[in-house]
Design a protein around this motif. Sequence first.
Motif, short mmCIF file in Angstrom:
data_model
loop_
_atom_site.label_atom_id
_atom_site.label_comp_id
_atom_site.label_asym_id
_atom_site.label_seq_id
_atom_site.Cartn_x
_atom_site.Cartn_y
_atom_site.Cartn_z
N TRP A 16 3.56 -3.06 1.76
CA TRP A 16 4.36 -2.46 2.84
C TRP A 16 3.46 -1.84 3.91
N ILE A 17 2.45 -1.08 3.48
CA ILE A 17 1.53 -0.46 4.45
C ILE A 17 0.83 -1.53 5.27
N SER A 73 6.28 -8.04 -4.15
CA SER A 73 5.38 -7.55 -5.20
C SER A 73 6.01 -7.66 -6.58
N VAL A 78 4.92 -1.33 -8.13
CA VAL A 78 5.01 -0.08 -7.35
C VAL A 78 3.82 0.05 -6.40
N ILE A 79 2.61 0.07 -6.95
CA ILE A 79 1.41 0.19 -6.11
C ILE A 79 1.26 -1.04 -5.23
N LEU A 94 8.84 -4.79 -1.48
CA LEU A 94 9.04 -4.55 -2.90
C LEU A 94 9.43 -5.83 -3.62
N ILE A 152 10.67 -2.18 3.80
CA ILE A 152 10.54 -1.66 2.44
C ILE A 152 11.13 -2.60 1.38
N LEU A 205 3.71 -0.82 -2.40
CA LEU A 205 3.30 0.18 -1.41
C LEU A 205 2.20 -0.37 -0.51
N ILE A 206 1.20 -0.99 -1.11
CA ILE A 206 0.09 -1.53 -0.31
C ILE A 206 0.57 -2.69 0.56
#
Length: 212
Positions: free
Chosen positions: A74-75, A165, A67-68, A162, A158, A71-72
């Motif tokens: 993706w950013i 990761s 999850v984290i 995901l 997105i 997110l990182i």
Amino acid sequence: MVKKLAMALVYIAIGGLIYVYGDAILAWIQTTDSMMLIMFMAVIMALFPVIPYPIVGGVIGAALGPVIGGLITWIGSTAASILMFMFIRYGYQEWGTRMLHRYDRLGKVTTMFERNAFLTILFTRLIPFIPSIIINVYAALSKVTFTSYTMASAVGKIPAMLLFSMVGDNLMTDPSHIIITIGVYGVFLAVTLLVYRWSGFGRSGRTEAERL
């Protein structure tokens, strides 16, 4: 012309440094506790794609969890795409536009791309094996608006981020889940492509392509 050449050389030089120290950077990501620094390196690694970004995303996912880490990843990837778009758009668009329309067939393809830019960018982002840098450069050289490019890129990245990761996290926890993860993404991708194919945009795109 000298300015453009200097910018290109700086970009190549930084990419060369990342190539040389890439293994050390990936090892550092696995040991550092600072998410801000990891996010910064995610942007740099995506902006200079010497090391395939799926590997970078997998390392981040293994270090921070799906999850984290997702997110990182993706950013970092989205921010890098925006920076690359701006770098090409404001540094090379005038030259690039002439190149894209130098040949009649390529010019027609580019015009078709510009008309359906949002969906085209969105769906190409969903396919992880299409190099992001190609999409970034082509969109920047065309007349695609910054807003359409940014929104399509952000949404389209997105699922792939995901995936990267989650694969990295599964390698560290339960490798048997990798097949399931990839299988689920494959189904998602197949459904997405079918929706695009049978949508009005997909049909108009094929009709235009057949006329070229």
